[in-house]
Design a protein around this motif. Structure first.
Motif, PDB file in Angstrom:
ATOM      1  N   ARG A  89       0.835  -1.208   0.000  1.00 51.01           N
ATOM      2  CA  ARG A  89       0.000   0.000   0.000  1.00 51.01           C
ATOM      3  C   ARG A  89       0.867   1.254   0.000  1.00 51.01           C
ATOM      4  NH1 ARG A  89      -2.812  -1.259   5.552  1.00 51.01           N
ATOM      5  NH2 ARG A  89      -0.605  -1.422   5.955  1.00 51.01           N
ATOM      6  N   PHE A  90       0.254   2.362  -0.412  1.00 57.64           N
ATOM      7  CA  PHE A  90       0.962   3.639  -0.341  1.00 57.64           C
ATOM      8  C   PHE A  90      -0.034   4.772  -0.132  1.00 57.64           C
ATOM      9  CE2 PHE A  90      -0.018   2.731  -4.718  1.00 57.64           C
ATOM     10  CZ  PHE A  90      -0.358   3.935  -5.317  1.00 57.64           C
ATOM     11  N   ILE A  91       0.437   5.829   0.517  1.00 56.04           N
ATOM     12  CA  ILE A  91      -0.386   7.004   0.765  1.00 56.04           C
ATOM     13  C   ILE A  91       0.279   8.200   0.085  1.00 56.04           C
ATOM     14  CG2 ILE A  91      -1.308   8.602   2.496  1.00 56.04           C
ATOM     15  CD1 ILE A  91      -1.432   6.204   4.430  1.00 56.04           C
ATOM     16  N   THR A  92      -0.514   8.902  -0.724  1.00 58.64           N
ATOM     17  CA  THR A  92      -0.016  10.099  -1.392  1.00 58.64           C
ATOM     18  C   THR A  92      -0.810  11.316  -0.917  1.00 58.64           C
ATOM     19  OG1 THR A  92      -1.483   9.649  -3.274  1.00 58.64           O
ATOM     20  CG2 THR A  92       0.820   8.919  -3.464  1.00 58.64           C
ATOM     21  N   GLY A 107      -5.814  16.753  -1.196  1.00 60.16           N
ATOM     22  CA  GLY A 107      -6.340  15.400  -1.286  1.00 60.16           C
ATOM     23  C   GLY A 107      -5.335  14.389  -0.770  1.00 60.16           C
ATOM     24  N   GLU A 108      -5.845  13.364  -0.131  1.00 55.04           N
ATOM     25  CA  GLU A 108      -5.002  12.288   0.387  1.00 55.04           C
ATOM     26  C   GLU A 108      -5.575  10.963  -0.106  1.00 55.04           C
ATOM     27  OE1 GLU A 108      -3.053  10.992   4.655  1.00 55.04           O
ATOM     28  OE2 GLU A 108      -4.907  12.141   4.655  1.00 55.04           O
ATOM     29  N   ALA A 109      -4.702  10.117  -0.649  1.00 54.86           N
ATOM     30  CA  ALA A 109      -5.166   8.862  -1.248  1.00 54.86           C
ATOM     31  C   ALA A 109      -4.423   7.666  -0.671  1.00 54.86           C
ATOM     32  CB  ALA A 109      -4.948   8.907  -2.760  1.00 54.86           C
ATOM     33  N   LEU A 110      -5.160   6.597  -0.478  1.00 57.57           N
ATOM     34  CA  LEU A 110      -4.585   5.303  -0.123  1.00 57.57           C
ATOM     35  C   LEU A 110      -4.641   4.441  -1.373  1.00 57.57           C
ATOM     36  CD1 LEU A 110      -3.578   3.058   1.787  1.00 57.57           C
ATOM     37  CD2 LEU A 110      -5.993   2.571   2.294  1.00 57.57           C
ATOM     38  N   GLY A 111      -3.480   4.052  -1.878  1.00 61.36           N
ATOM     39  CA  GLY A 111      -3.397   3.217  -3.058  1.00 61.36           C
ATOM     40  C   GLY A 111      -2.998   1.798  -2.704  1.00 61.36           C
ATOM     41  N   LEU A 112      -3.450   0.864  -3.518  1.00 62.95           N
ATOM     42  CA  LEU A 112      -3.131  -0.558  -3.343  1.00 62.95           C
ATOM     43  C   LEU A 112      -2.419  -1.068  -4.587  1.00 62.95           C
ATOM     44  CD1 LEU A 112      -6.634  -1.767  -2.088  1.00 62.95           C
ATOM     45  CD2 LEU A 112      -4.692  -1.031  -0.684  1.00 62.95           C
ATOM     46  N   VAL A 121      -4.660  -7.807  -3.985  1.00 63.31           N
ATOM     47  CA  VAL A 121      -3.579  -6.956  -3.487  1.00 63.31           C
ATOM     48  C   VAL A 121      -2.347  -7.822  -3.265  1.00 63.31           C
ATOM     49  CG1 VAL A 121      -2.882  -5.358  -1.662  1.00 63.31           C
ATOM     50  CG2 VAL A 121      -5.278  -5.457  -2.380  1.00 63.31           C
ATOM     51  N   VAL A 122      -1.206  -7.380  -3.817  1.00 62.67           N
ATOM     52  CA  VAL A 122       0.040  -8.142  -3.722  1.00 62.67           C
ATOM     53  C   VAL A 122       1.198  -7.188  -3.410  1.00 62.67           C
ATOM     54  CG1 VAL A 122      -0.730  -9.958  -5.312  1.00 62.67           C
ATOM     55  CG2 VAL A 122       0.475  -7.950  -6.209  1.00 62.67           C
ATOM     56  N   PRO A 123       2.329  -7.730  -2.927  1.00 58.68           N
ATOM     57  CA  PRO A 123       3.482  -6.879  -2.650  1.00 58.68           C
ATOM     58  C   PRO A 123       4.053  -6.243  -3.926  1.00 58.68           C
ATOM     59  CG  PRO A 123       3.698  -8.985  -1.521  1.00 58.68           C
ATOM     60  CD  PRO A 123       2.538  -9.113  -2.470  1.00 58.68           C
ATOM     61  N   PHE A 124       4.659  -5.074  -3.738  1.00 58.01           N
ATOM     62  CA  PHE A 124       5.367  -4.417  -4.836  1.00 58.01           C
ATOM     63  C   PHE A 124       6.580  -5.254  -5.224  1.00 58.01           C
ATOM     64  CE2 PHE A 124       3.546  -0.813  -2.429  1.00 58.01           C
ATOM     65  CZ  PHE A 124       2.785  -0.230  -3.423  1.00 58.01           C
TER      66      PHE A 124
END
Length: 156
Positions: A89-92, A107-112, A121-124
């Motif tokens: 996951r990541f937060i921008t 704006g704040e986003a939670l990405g998967l 959902v899998v690891p980068f």
């Protein structure tokens, strides 16, 4: 000194206006989404990644604060920062700035990170994680935005 990623300049178009004469709330999301796509390539994600690797990112959650109205013809740029990330996951964070120097929205986003064969959902992969680490390093001195991590609630 660290700096956020700066998007290309975008302009409010007639189709984005609502019956109040200002930009409809949905199009603030469009501006931020387009700016995010520009920054995603720095993280190893984005359109080319999705087309060649059968993986992509999905937005799981998004919070926006409207600070000042935008109107027809207003030109803006979005400053974006990678706040944090883990294995999947990541937060921008994004700030929509009018070219005249005033803040219009945040704006704040939670990405998967998504494997499209599931989808799940899998690891980068290591190369994407390395690019995310590099971007995070270039933004290491940026302060955590005051509005980051907010929840909607009534005071009291």
């Amino acid at each position: 000194m660290s700096s956020p990623h700066l998007s290309s300049t975008m302009q409010v178009v007639p189709d984005w206006l609502d019956y109040n004469g200002h930009m409809n709330m949905a199009y603030y999301n469009v501006l931020i989404d387009r700016a995010g796509d520009e920054m995603y390539s720095l993280m190893g994600l984005g359109e080319a990644y999705a087309k060649t690797r059968a993986h992509t990112s999905y937005t799981a959650e998004f919070h926006i604060c409207y600070v000042r109205e935008l109107h027809l013809g207003d030109r803006v740029q979005v400053q974006s920062q990678l706040l944090e990330f883990d294995a999947k996951r990541f937060i921008t964070w994004h700030e929509v700035w009018h070219v005249d120097g005033w803040l219009a929205a945040t704006g704040e986003a939670l990405g998967l990170h998504i494997d499209m064969s599931g989808p799940r959902v899998v690891p980068f992969p290591d190369d994407v994680r390395a690019k995310m680490l590099a971007l995070k390093a270039t933004q290491a001195d940026l302060p955590r935005p005051d509005r980051a991590g907010r929840a909607i609630a009534l005071p009291g």
